[in-house]
Design a protein around this motif. Structure first.
Motif, mmCIF file in Angstrom:
data_model
loop_
_atom_site.group_PDB
_atom_site.id
_atom_site.type_symbol
_atom_site.label_atom_id
_atom_site.label_comp_id
_atom_site.label_asym_id
_atom_site.label_seq_id
_atom_site.Cartn_x
_atom_site.Cartn_y
_atom_site.Cartn_z
ATOM 1 N N ALA A 30 -4.293 -1.661 -2.646
ATOM 2 C CA ALA A 30 -3.013 -2.229 -2.236
ATOM 3 C C ALA A 30 -3.201 -3.506 -1.428
ATOM 4 C CB ALA A 30 -2.224 -1.205 -1.423
ATOM 5 N N TYR A 31 -4.163 -3.513 -0.502
ATOM 6 C CA TYR A 31 -4.394 -4.719 0.303
ATOM 7 C C TYR A 31 -4.714 -5.911 -0.599
ATOM 8 C CZ TYR A 31 -4.845 -1.957 4.662
ATOM 9 O OH TYR A 31 -4.626 -1.150 5.739
ATOM 10 N N SER A 32 -5.579 -5.679 -1.584
ATOM 11 C CA SER A 32 -5.981 -6.772 -2.468
ATOM 12 C C SER A 32 -4.820 -7.238 -3.344
ATOM 13 C CB SER A 32 -7.158 -6.324 -3.333
ATOM 14 O OG SER A 32 -7.596 -7.365 -4.169
ATOM 15 N N MET A 33 -4.041 -6.301 -3.898
ATOM 16 C CA MET A 33 -2.919 -6.675 -4.751
ATOM 17 C C MET A 33 -1.848 -7.430 -3.973
ATOM 18 S SD MET A 33 -2.460 -3.311 -7.204
ATOM 19 C CE MET A 33 -1.142 -4.045 -8.185
ATOM 20 N N ILE A 34 -1.510 -6.933 -2.795
ATOM 21 C CA ILE A 34 -0.452 -7.576 -2.010
ATOM 22 C C ILE A 34 -0.864 -8.989 -1.612
ATOM 23 C CG2 ILE A 34 0.823 -7.480 0.180
ATOM 24 C CD1 ILE A 34 0.752 -4.407 -0.104
ATOM 25 N N ALA A 35 -2.133 -9.169 -1.255
ATOM 26 C CA ALA A 35 -2.601 -10.504 -0.888
ATOM 27 C C ALA A 35 -2.486 -11.483 -2.050
ATOM 28 C CB ALA A 35 -4.052 -10.433 -0.404
ATOM 29 N N ASP A 36 -2.533 -10.993 -3.302
ATOM 30 C CA ASP A 36 -2.371 -11.875 -4.458
ATOM 31 C C ASP A 36 -0.907 -12.040 -4.869
ATOM 32 O OD1 ASP A 36 -4.988 -12.647 -4.842
ATOM 33 O OD2 ASP A 36 -5.485 -10.927 -6.084
ATOM 34 N N TYR A 37 -0.031 -11.169 -4.396
ATOM 35 C CA TYR A 37 1.390 -11.312 -4.687
ATOM 36 C C TYR A 37 2.107 -12.189 -3.667
ATOM 37 C CZ TYR A 37 2.020 -8.024 -8.580
ATOM 38 O OH TYR A 37 2.007 -7.414 -9.813
ATOM 39 N N PHE A 38 1.513 -12.402 -2.474
ATOM 40 C CA PHE A 38 2.201 -13.117 -1.401
ATOM 41 C C PHE A 38 1.282 -14.155 -0.773
ATOM 42 C CE2 PHE A 38 4.353 -9.079 -1.734
ATOM 43 C CZ PHE A 38 5.692 -9.405 -1.574
ATOM 44 N N PRO A 39 1.829 -15.328 -0.384
ATOM 45 C CA PRO A 39 1.043 -16.311 0.355
ATOM 46 C C PRO A 39 0.820 -15.836 1.793
ATOM 47 C CG PRO A 39 3.326 -17.029 0.194
ATOM 48 C CD PRO A 39 3.211 -15.785 -0.637
ATOM 49 N N PRO A 40 -0.143 -16.435 2.506
ATOM 50 C CA PRO A 40 -0.484 -15.945 3.854
ATOM 51 C C PRO A 40 0.692 -15.867 4.820
ATOM 52 C CG PRO A 40 -2.153 -17.480 3.081
ATOM 53 C CD PRO A 40 -1.044 -17.513 2.067
#
Length: 441
Positions: free
Chosen positions: A123-133
């Motif tokens: 989840a951490y990896s997927m969310i980081a690719d769905y949203f900018p910092p």
């Protein structure tokens, strides 16, 4: 190098699905806290023996398999890892209800730990690719709401189900007549398979957004360890600080229901109401507030915002929980406990955002696994058993659980604040460096 991100609406839908998975993971993980005394009496166990079911059995497998799933997340389908994990922990929770002895229950709890090791790295990896910092704080906080919703639901629904099971003594297909606590495990475990089906049908694997620190091929484990060694002054104290924070969190999650039932004579249903409102509602509000505050500070250039929020939450928790555990007034104990839950929950989402800020994309799975291992060894591996040991051997047995919890809280939060302050300057520098790298990619 980067790919266009999907629409914000769909990105938030994915976060909502992952939050639902997280809610079921915490439901399956923490429902044991409401069943401590029924299991203890049914099997003739001490608090320390029950704490091994809640802590060591789960945490040992979680830690080992978190690294396996973390490597999977960095090299293969993150969605596939999550689907396998949900299926495993749901079936293992149901198998807890089929256990006929202590070691069968121990083995089933180990299976829950194996499955749940998949969720956070994926989840951490997927969310980081769905949203900018600058939007990850609120996105990670929505995901983290699964912990407060699931934790609150575990106690609220568990209290109702336990009461109903005690009154009706239901039977289970193939198993026949079972103890009420066994029925509860089956009832909360099986619905998780429906969550796996939802994610399989509707969630897409996102494209990876790489930084100049990333390589075309996933880094070897030795390279990840080399990254940690290079930046250990930022990573080690930060991860250990969050581990100390988790010790207090899991102590009150696991032993809080037993504390109120033993020292304040609350029924399981009344304890469920305290947790359902305080943890499920108040905790969810706190998680979202903490995420929004973190994003606001991040937009102002404070990349270390999650750590600052965690330090503040640590200072708030100490008086709240000490009042809760040491007062003789039930109303004041509930008030202090709910206030402590709110303060603790401020960190629920921002810790995940901080982990992603300290790792290049291709290393996020293994760094998230390392973070999860640290937090769960401290939180689930140590906190339940340390608290139970204090109760059994220092404070006179089961009725000393309040003093044991107060001691755990004070020690853990002082350690947390000190460690995070030590690592803060280096963590700030590393996060800024990786943010610039992502902008240049």
């Amino acid at each position: 190098m980067s790919s266009a991100r999907p629409s914000p609406l769909y990105a938030y839908y994915v976060v909502a699905c992952l939050m639902l998975a997280s809610a079921f993971s915490f439901l399956d993980r923490l429902v044991l806290s409401l069943l401590i005394d029924p299991i203890r009496k049914s099997m003739g166990l001490t608090d320390s023996e029950v704490s091994l079911l809640a802590g060591f059995a789960f945490a040992s497998c979680y830690v080992i398999f978190a690294f396996a799933f973390g490597r999977w997340v960095d090299t293969r389908s993150r969605k596939g890892a999550i689907l396998l994990g949900i299926s495993l922990w749901s079936l293992a929770t149901a198998l807890c209800g089929a256990a006929r002895g202590y070691w069968q229950l121990f083995a089933a709890r180990m299976g829950v730990g194996v499955g749940e090791a998949s969720l956070n790295p994926g989840a951490y990896s997927m969310i980081a690719d769905y949203f900018p910092p600058q939007r990850r704080g609120i996105a990670m906080s929505i995901f983290a709401c699964g912990a407060s919703i699931g934790g609150g639901l575990a106690i609220l629904a568990g209290g109702v189900v336990v009461g109903w099971a005690l009154a009706t003594r239901p039977a289970l297909p193939l198993l026949g007549a079972v103890e009420p606590w066994q029925f509860v495990f089956v009832a909360v475990g099986m619905p998780g398979l429906l969550v796996a089906l939802l994610i399989w049908l509707t969630v897409r694997e996102p494209a990876r957004t790489l930084t100049v620190a990333d390589t075309a091929e996933p880094p070897r484990i030795a390279q990840v360890l080399g990254f940690v060694r290079t930046h250990w002054r930022a990573i080690v104290p930060t991860f250990l600080g969050y581990g100390a924070f988790a010790m207090n969190g899991y102590a009150f999650q696991l032993w809080g229901p037993a504390f109120f039932m033993r020292l304040h004579a609350l029924t399981p249903a009344q304890v469920g109401l305290v947790f359902g409102i305080g943890y499920g509602l108040g905790g969810t509000i706190a998680i979202l507030f903490g995420g929004a505050l973190s994003d606001m500070l991040a937009r102002r250039g404070r990349v270390e915002a999650p750590i600052l929020i965690t330090i503040g939450a640590g200072f708030l928790q100490i008086p709240c929980f000490l009042i809760a555990y040491l007062t003789g007034s039930t109303a004041l104990a509930i008030t202090g406990f709910v206030g402590g839950i709110f303060a603790a929950s401020l960190v629920g989402g921002v810790q995940a955002a901080m982990v992603q800020s300290l790792a290049p994309n291709r290393m996020r799975g293994l760094l998230a696994a390392l973070f999860g291992a640290t937090v769960n060894v401290a939180g689930l591996g140590l906190a339940p058993t340390v608290t139970a040991g204090l109760s059994d051997h220092v404070f006179g047995g089961p009725m000393g659980i309040g003093l044991a919890l107060a001691t755990t809280t004070a020690g853990a939060m002082i350690a947390c604040i000190a460690l995070l302050l030590i690592g803060l300057p280096q963590a700030r520098t590393l996060a800024r460096s990786l943010a610039k790298s992502a902008s240049a990619a």
